[in-house]
Design a protein around this motif. Sequence first.
Motif, PDB file in Angstrom:
ATOM      1  N   SER A 255      43.025   5.205   0.880  1.00 55.25           N
ATOM      2  CA  SER A 255      43.757   5.431  -0.371  1.00 55.25           C
ATOM      3  C   SER A 255      45.258   5.546  -0.121  1.00 55.25           C
ATOM      4  O   SER A 255      45.974   6.137  -0.924  1.00 55.25           O
ATOM      5  CB  SER A 255      43.237   6.701  -1.066  1.00 55.25           C
ATOM      6  N   LEU A 256      45.737   4.995   1.000  1.00 55.69           N
ATOM      7  CA  LEU A 256      47.164   5.094   1.324  1.00 55.69           C
ATOM      8  C   LEU A 256      48.034   4.396   0.290  1.00 55.69           C
ATOM      9  O   LEU A 256      49.177   4.797   0.051  1.00 55.69           O
ATOM     10  CB  LEU A 256      47.428   4.501   2.720  1.00 55.69           C
ATOM     11  N   VAL A 257      47.512   3.362  -0.334  1.00 52.99           N
ATOM     12  CA  VAL A 257      48.263   2.696  -1.407  1.00 52.99           C
ATOM     13  C   VAL A 257      48.273   3.582  -2.652  1.00 52.99           C
ATOM     14  O   VAL A 257      49.315   3.778  -3.295  1.00 52.99           O
ATOM     15  CB  VAL A 257      47.654   1.316  -1.724  1.00 52.99           C
ATOM     16  N   GLU A 258      47.113   4.132  -2.978  1.00 50.23           N
ATOM     17  CA  GLU A 258      47.001   4.952  -4.189  1.00 50.23           C
ATOM     18  C   GLU A 258      47.841   6.225  -4.113  1.00 50.23           C
ATOM     19  O   GLU A 258      48.311   6.714  -5.142  1.00 50.23           O
ATOM     20  CB  GLU A 258      45.529   5.320  -4.419  1.00 50.23           C
ATOM     21  N   THR A 259      48.025   6.756  -2.920  1.00 54.99           N
ATOM     22  CA  THR A 259      48.841   7.970  -2.776  1.00 54.99           C
ATOM     23  C   THR A 259      50.323   7.648  -2.624  1.00 54.99           C
ATOM     24  O   THR A 259      51.133   8.560  -2.429  1.00 54.99           O
ATOM     25  CB  THR A 259      48.373   8.792  -1.563  1.00 54.99           C
ATOM     26  N   GLY A 260      50.687   6.361  -2.706  1.00 54.01           N
ATOM     27  CA  GLY A 260      52.090   5.975  -2.658  1.00 54.01           C
ATOM     28  C   GLY A 260      52.687   5.942  -1.265  1.00 54.01           C
ATOM     29  O   GLY A 260      53.911   5.897  -1.116  1.00 54.01           O
ATOM     30  N   ALA A 265      51.455  -4.822  -0.969  1.00 55.71           N
ATOM     31  CA  ALA A 265      51.495  -6.151  -0.368  1.00 55.71           C
ATOM     32  C   ALA A 265      51.299  -6.077   1.145  1.00 55.71           C
ATOM     33  O   ALA A 265      50.602  -6.911   1.738  1.00 55.71           O
ATOM     34  CB  ALA A 265      52.816  -6.841  -0.701  1.00 55.71           C
ATOM     35  N   ARG A 266      51.910  -5.080   1.774  1.00 52.09           N
ATOM     36  CA  ARG A 266      51.745  -4.914   3.220  1.00 52.09           C
ATOM     37  C   ARG A 266      50.294  -4.583   3.558  1.00 52.09           C
ATOM     38  O   ARG A 266      49.750  -5.057   4.558  1.00 52.09           O
ATOM     39  CB  ARG A 266      52.659  -3.795   3.714  1.00 52.09           C
ATOM     40  N   TYR A 267      49.681  -3.765   2.735  1.00 50.77           N
ATOM     41  CA  TYR A 267      48.287  -3.395   2.975  1.00 50.77           C
ATOM     42  C   TYR A 267      47.391  -4.627   2.872  1.00 50.77           C
ATOM     43  O   TYR A 267      46.507  -4.845   3.713  1.00 50.77           O
ATOM     44  CB  TYR A 267      47.848  -2.337   1.976  1.00 50.77           C
ATOM     45  N   PRO A 354      55.516   1.460  10.599  1.00 48.28           N
ATOM     46  CA  PRO A 354      56.448   2.173   9.706  1.00 48.28           C
ATOM     47  C   PRO A 354      57.025   1.276   8.615  1.00 48.28           C
ATOM     48  O   PRO A 354      57.389   1.766   7.545  1.00 48.28           O
ATOM     49  CB  PRO A 354      57.536   2.663  10.663  1.00 48.28           C
ATOM     50  N   ALA A 355      57.080  -0.034   8.876  1.00 47.48           N
ATOM     51  CA  ALA A 355      57.620  -0.954   7.875  1.00 47.48           C
ATOM     52  C   ALA A 355      56.711  -1.077   6.660  1.00 47.48           C
ATOM     53  O   ALA A 355      57.142  -1.554   5.606  1.00 47.48           O
ATOM     54  CB  ALA A 355      57.840  -2.334   8.498  1.00 47.48           C
ATOM     55  N   TRP A 356      55.445  -0.653   6.799  1.00 46.09           N
ATOM     56  CA  TRP A 356      54.529  -0.725   5.668  1.00 46.09           C
ATOM     57  C   TRP A 356      54.752   0.396   4.668  1.00 46.09           C
ATOM     58  O   TRP A 356      54.267   0.332   3.536  1.00 46.09           O
ATOM     59  CB  TRP A 356      53.070  -0.637   6.142  1.00 46.09           C
ATOM     60  N   LEU A 357      55.437   1.461   5.074  1.00 49.23           N
ATOM     61  CA  LEU A 357      55.589   2.623   4.214  1.00 49.23           C
ATOM     62  C   LEU A 357      56.505   2.321   3.034  1.00 49.23           C
ATOM     63  O   LEU A 357      57.471   1.563   3.148  1.00 49.23           O
ATOM     64  CB  LEU A 357      56.157   3.799   5.012  1.00 49.23           C
ATOM     65  N   LEU A 382      44.038  -0.254  17.947  1.00 54.06           N
ATOM     66  CA  LEU A 382      44.582  -1.575  17.625  1.00 54.06           C
ATOM     67  C   LEU A 382      46.034  -1.403  17.211  1.00 54.06           C
ATOM     68  O   LEU A 382      46.340  -0.566  16.369  1.00 54.06           O
ATOM     69  CB  LEU A 382      43.794  -2.219  16.474  1.00 54.06           C
ATOM     70  N   PRO A 383      46.950  -2.168  17.795  1.00 55.36           N
ATOM     71  CA  PRO A 383      48.366  -2.020  17.412  1.00 55.36           C
ATOM     72  C   PRO A 383      48.617  -2.517  16.009  1.00 55.36           C
ATOM     73  O   PRO A 383      47.918  -3.407  15.498  1.00 55.36           O
ATOM     74  CB  PRO A 383      49.101  -2.886  18.435  1.00 55.36           C
ATOM     75  N   ALA A 384      49.620  -1.941  15.361  1.00 57.61           N
ATOM     76  CA  ALA A 384      49.979  -2.370  14.007  1.00 57.61           C
ATOM     77  C   ALA A 384      50.387  -3.832  13.979  1.00 57.61           C
ATOM     78  O   ALA A 384      50.178  -4.525  12.997  1.00 57.61           O
ATOM     79  CB  ALA A 384      51.120  -1.499  13.472  1.00 57.61           C
ATOM     80  N   GLN A 385      50.989  -4.347  15.053  1.00 58.58           N
ATOM     81  CA  GLN A 385      51.429  -5.728  15.088  1.00 58.58           C
ATOM     82  C   GLN A 385      50.254  -6.700  14.910  1.00 58.58           C
ATOM     83  O   GLN A 385      50.402  -7.798  14.399  1.00 58.58           O
ATOM     84  CB  GLN A 385      52.132  -6.038  16.430  1.00 58.58           C
TER      85      GLN A 385
END
Length: 391
Positions: A255-260, A265-267, A354-357, A382-385
Amino acid sequence: MTPSTSTLAFVESPVQLLNVLEWAHAEAASPPGGTPLLDAVPRQPGPLASRTPGPSPAADRGGAASWLRIVVLPPTDPMSRGQLRRMAGLARDEGYEVAWQEARGGRLAPLKALAALARDVRAARRVVVGDPFSRYVQLLLTLVRAEELVVVDDGTATMEFVAQTARGERLVRWHRVGGGGLPGRLRELAYAPVSATARRRFTPAAGKGRRVEVFSSMPVTVHAAMTLRLNEFAWTRSRFGPPRLTKGTDLVGTSLVETGVVDPARYLDAVRALTLEHGATRYFAHRRESPEKLRLLSGATGLEIVRPDLPLELIARRGPVGRTIVSFPSTVVHTLPYALAGTGVTVAVCDVDPAWLTGSASPRARSFLAGVTETARDVHRLPAQTASAAG
């Protein structure tokens, strides 16, 4: 509350109710004369033998399951309510008393619920709560006379709860950003005495007879006289599974998108990349994920969207489940290794770049999410990259 009931539990989510059942299972199975408590370093989950569902240790005490009454304070969203009703059925099957108390849905609903529960709250000798950040739970704590308070997991928020109480800070959810204008600040000011009382109640004080136990699967280090008992999901493992494994990979939604916290788009890009790289076929949706978001994910990735009717720990344990489960930083990277111990399932966690935040994410979000990943045990990192490569 019936005369034989000594413990009162308040839950507001399916996961909280699951963890109350796990705590009750551990409590009922503890030897007479005391409950074995752990130090702050959790043990590794041991191998799991194939077991069939058996009688509850609580039920073995000649109907002594009535020592626990569980009060469900349901949220308003249909998915949570549906899961809570199913979890309540499992709790009743274990012999526990379960009450459904509406505390939302109107301006007077909280006050009516408080009045209905006040007598039982004052009479309880021990109180179990699932969400110490809940304002309604904090309001109930002003009525508590019990000397013993137990906090069971409400997910990764337990990590922040223990850290904030250790520092003597006010209880604020890690993803919450302050502000809200003048009305919000006025509400905070008016609520301050209740919040302060809750903080004191969550702080053990031997001289005043206050004991606080944390029952958790999270990597927490308790402080002062607070005690920690490890939740190894023994009840779940004794009642369900082991599961049949599929050849594919399952993704776990958040729910990381729903909690802002994370940009939508990144998700989507991250889920698409993980689907391609790991050959994922199913996506287990978080109960708070919106139907619109899930339709977009399905269309962009071809994933089968699964909306679980129970917490994921139970769904995975019942099976069928993929040989690999991939999740972003969330509660399940800590709980699934316990629930699936000995089954051969690999749990992997993908870092959040961090760029997804989002710009509105709290300053605490980056370090908190990194901490969730770094402290996960028995999981593959798993790395974010990896997730952003196909974005």
